[in-house]
Design an enzyme around this catalytic site. Structure first.
Site, PDB file in Angstrom:
ATOM      1  N   CYS A   1       0.833  -1.198   0.000  1.00 21.88           N
ATOM      2  CA  CYS A   1       0.000   0.000   0.000  1.00 21.88           C
ATOM      3  C   CYS A   1       0.871   1.254   0.000  1.00 21.88           C
ATOM      4  O   CYS A   1       1.560   1.521  -0.978  1.00 21.88           O
ATOM      5  CB  CYS A   1      -0.973  -0.032   1.178  1.00 21.88           C
ATOM      6  SG  CYS A   1      -2.401   1.074   0.949  1.00 21.88           S
TER       7      CYS A   1
ATOM      8  N   HIS B   1      -3.503  -5.426   1.250  1.00 22.23           N
ATOM      9  CA  HIS B   1      -3.280  -5.785   2.650  1.00 22.23           C
ATOM     10  C   HIS B   1      -3.700  -7.244   2.856  1.00 22.23           C
ATOM     11  O   HIS B   1      -4.591  -7.750   2.186  1.00 22.23           O
ATOM     12  CB  HIS B   1      -4.114  -4.899   3.569  1.00 22.23           C
ATOM     13  CG  HIS B   1      -3.699  -3.467   3.578  1.00 22.23           C
ATOM     14  ND1 HIS B   1      -2.528  -3.037   4.146  1.00 22.23           N
ATOM     15  CD2 HIS B   1      -4.304  -2.360   3.089  1.00 22.23           C
ATOM     16  CE1 HIS B   1      -2.429  -1.722   4.015  1.00 22.23           C
ATOM     17  NE2 HIS B   1      -3.484  -1.290   3.364  1.00 22.23           N
TER      18      HIS B   1
END
Length: 492
Positions: free
Chosen positions: A336, A435
């Protein structure tokens, strides 16, 4: 089964263990044949999770839902505050961002009823679907200066007609004052909601506290429903990242050394829980340049403020250490915000994150990122590289990442819906927006494969491990809490 009144675990303060105790009761009620679900009206955390509908809630409620074996939903945490600085939070209502506010703006009375109506409606919907609701308060129940604007503690309990158990942490000291003071600061109507006290994190021989239990009951006029001992052998996800820098601070011999860069605005630190528990790995969180350069694998985590953290990495020398470690053979992976940091540049022309409009990245991947206002939240299924194994994860990010001019796309992951994610440069350098990618055993094996000569232990089954931990937690709490009294309280 008979309908039980909701149970709220409220606290004498923050970090007394409410979240974990709530997870324990979710699993206990499930074991006893009920269909429980968690609820926290308002949560403040950087650690969040995407629901199956692609909406955002606090990770703690996702963990509690997992303990209850139900899909998480925004009704379990309708209001989430994600700090982006010491004074500003992103406000997420029913899973979607609705703007940034300072603490002063957020706690104004104006507009408060709208938020109160929203969290009450979320609870009502949940109450119609599950039995019982395990509610969690926030911070202390006796912040009397905020009584009129409180959405999450006793006003929420009153709306829900919940039985409130006051949780106190005896390990920090002053348990008599914190319990008695918390209850005495309540008004008469609020005190009627308190049905019991639970003493948490007790160390030593519980028999020595028997007189203390009697004293508390006489002082406060409510029963002590249990004294739960401190434990070290049960591993449940933590809600806050405050303890990360105390974990495994130095590299170790005889295992694969994995350094997670300790960003100031680090988010979704639970991405690394599986690796923390893997016996083949020594994982440590650090922003020490020497320790970074000792790692076999460097993981750059997510961030709530990518540009601010990138600026800090350049200022404190960690950026240069990551680059040197990679040149010396270390694997570098970004997740991310960490993926964005690995690129040639991160741009924020619309000031989505703050005043910094552009910073050069680490230059490890030929990508460029532009911050954009719309947040992407979704659960995903994907295959990485040429692996036939279907993996699972979730996305929570702002910004679009593309190859720099003249570079072709080198995709890391193929998503089940046909989209592509991430960038794969070579075996030692790659990044992704997903994630939870490290919760997938197949991806862990891919990550550790180049270091096979260091590995002697067997692969680690994280899902089975988590199930075992929820059951151990439930057994631990059940054995030290008067469950007959809890059920009596919830049926009255």
């Amino acid at each position: 089964m008979k309908k039980l009144s909701p149970l709220m675990l409220a606290g004498t303060g923050s970090d007394v263990g409410k979240s974990v105790i709530a997870a324990a009761f979710c699993r206990i009620f499930l074991q006893d044949g009920y269909q429980p679900a968690p609820f926290k009206a308002q949560n403040m955390a950087l650690n969040s999770y995407a629901t199956p509908e692609g909406l955002e809630i606090g990770r703690a409620q996702a963990v509690q839902a997992e303990a209850a074996k139900v899909d998480c939903h925004t009704d379990m945490n309708p209001l989430l505050l994600k700090p982006s600085s010491d004074q500003i939070c992103q406000v997420i209502l029913n899973g979607k961002p609705v703007g940034n506010q300072s603490a002063y703006q957020y706690f104004r009375k104006e507009g408060r009823q709208e938020l109160r109506d929203a969290v009450n409606a979320a609870f009502d919907r949940l109450q119609n679907r599950f039995n019982p609701i395990v509610m969690e308060g926030a911070g202390s129940i006796s912040e009397i200066n905020l009584r009129d604007v409180d959405l999450v503690n006793l006003p929420m309990a009153a709306h829900a007609k919940a039985s409130v158990i006051l949780v106190a942490d005896i390990d920090r000291g002053g348990v008599f004052a914190s319990v008695y003071g918390s209850i005495m600061l309540l008004n008469e109507e609020e005190r009627k909601l308190i049905k019991g006290v639970l003493i948490n994190k007790f160390r030593g021989d519980i028999r020595l506290f028997e007189s203390g239990v009697t004293m508390l009951e006489e002082l406060c006029g409510v029963p002590v429903v249990g004294v739960v001992p401190y434990y070290k052998d049960i591993h449940i996800e933590e809600e806050d990242s405050v303890m990360l820098e105390t974990k495994n601070l130095q590299a170790s011999h005889g295992k694969v050394n994995v350094a997670v860069i300790l960003l100031r605005h680090l988010s979704n630190f639970t991405d690394f829980n599986a690796l923390e528990r893997d016996p083949r790995v020594h994982l440590y969180y650090t922003n020490n340049t020497d320790e970074v350069e000792k790692a076999d694998i460097i993981l750059i985590p997510g961030s709530k403020n990518t540009l601010s953290d990138l600026y800090e990495l350049r200022r404190n020398g960690v950026a240069q250490s990551i680059i040197r470690a990679h040149k010396s053979g270390a694997t570098v992976m970004g997740i991310c915000g960490g993926y964005q940091i690995m690129g040639e540049e991160v741009c924020d022309p619309d000031h989505v994150e703050g005043d910094i409009e552009r910073l050069p990245g680490l230059g490890l991947l030929p990508i460029t990122t532009k911050m954009q206002g719309e947040k992407i939240t979704r659960q995903v299924k994907f295959n990485f590289l040429n692996s036939p194994v279907m993996c699972e994860g979730y996305e929570i990010h702002m910004g679009t990442t593309l190859p720099v001019h003249g570079q072709s796309l080198s995709t890391m992951n193929k998503l089940q819906d046909g989209r592509e994610d991430g960038y794969y440069k070579d075996r030692t350098c790659f990044g992704t927006y997903i994630h939870g990618i490290l919760d997938n055993g197949a991806f862990i094996e891919f990550l550790l494969e180049p270091f096979a000569d260091k590995i002697t232990d067997e692969p680690f089954d994280f899902k089975a491990f988590k199930e075992e931990q929820y059951n151990k937690l439930a057994d631990h709490v059940r054995s030290h809490v008067n469950m007959d009294l809890i059920y009596q309280i919830m049926k009255d």
